[in-house]
Design an enzyme around this catalytic site. Structure first.
Site, mmCIF file in Angstrom:
data_model
loop_
_atom_site.group_PDB
_atom_site.id
_atom_site.type_symbol
_atom_site.label_atom_id
_atom_site.label_comp_id
_atom_site.label_asym_id
_atom_site.label_seq_id
_atom_site.Cartn_x
_atom_site.Cartn_y
_atom_site.Cartn_z
ATOM 1 N N CYS A 89 0.837 -1.201 0.000
ATOM 2 C CA CYS A 89 0.000 0.000 0.000
ATOM 3 C C CYS A 89 0.878 1.261 0.000
ATOM 4 O O CYS A 89 1.518 1.568 0.997
ATOM 5 C CB CYS A 89 -0.888 -0.040 1.246
ATOM 6 S SG CYS A 89 -1.646 1.504 1.701
ATOM 7 N N CYS B 229 0.240 3.681 2.853
ATOM 8 C CA CYS B 229 0.798 3.232 4.132
ATOM 9 C C CYS B 229 2.283 3.561 4.224
ATOM 10 O O CYS B 229 2.760 4.021 5.261
ATOM 11 C CB CYS B 229 0.596 1.719 4.314
ATOM 12 S SG CYS B 229 -1.134 1.205 4.415
#
Length: 132
Positions: A47, A50
């Protein structure tokens, strides 16, 4: 010992969350960070949001002189997270729509949250940390 870190996966979340709740009164602030698992072949998160948000969140939480708890809850790999019936998407307490999601937990409820597109913004993390 200002930042108290603990980790959970989907399978370990219930017990980790119970412990988090039990210890919550000992802390000035309590946060849950829902984030993507790291790819075992690269040790990197799948991600990009993230990857961008994690260091900023840790820097802000570690900088506070107060006792702060952070429960990192790993949502799984990309196919697991994409499932519309993912446990944390359908959990009425959290209703996740994206990762990372940083939640301030207070009095057994969400006091504030930063969703994926804003979880890296320092002034928004500061406001959440201050309880605003």
């Amino acid at each position: 010992m200002p930042l108290k870190l603990s980790d959970a996966t989907i399978s370990t979340f219930d017990s980790a969350f119970e412990k988090f709740i039990a210890e919550a009164p000992n802390n000035k602030a309590n946060f849950i960070l829902f984030l993507a698992d790291k790819d075992p072949s690269t040790s990197l998160s799948w991600c990009p949001d993230c990857v961008r948000a994690e260091p900023v969140i840790y820097k802000k939480l570690e900088a506070t002189p107060d006792d702060v708890a952070l429960l990192r809850a790993y949502v799984g790999d990309r196919p697991t997270w994409r499932n519309a019936h993912h446990p944390w998407r359908v959990d009425s307490r959290f209703k996740l729509t994206g990762v990372p999601t940083l939640i301030r937990w207070e009095n057994d409820a969400i006091k504030g949250r930063l969703e994926d597109h804003e979880a890296h913004v320092e002034n928004k993390i500061n406001a959440l940390l201050a309880g605003n």
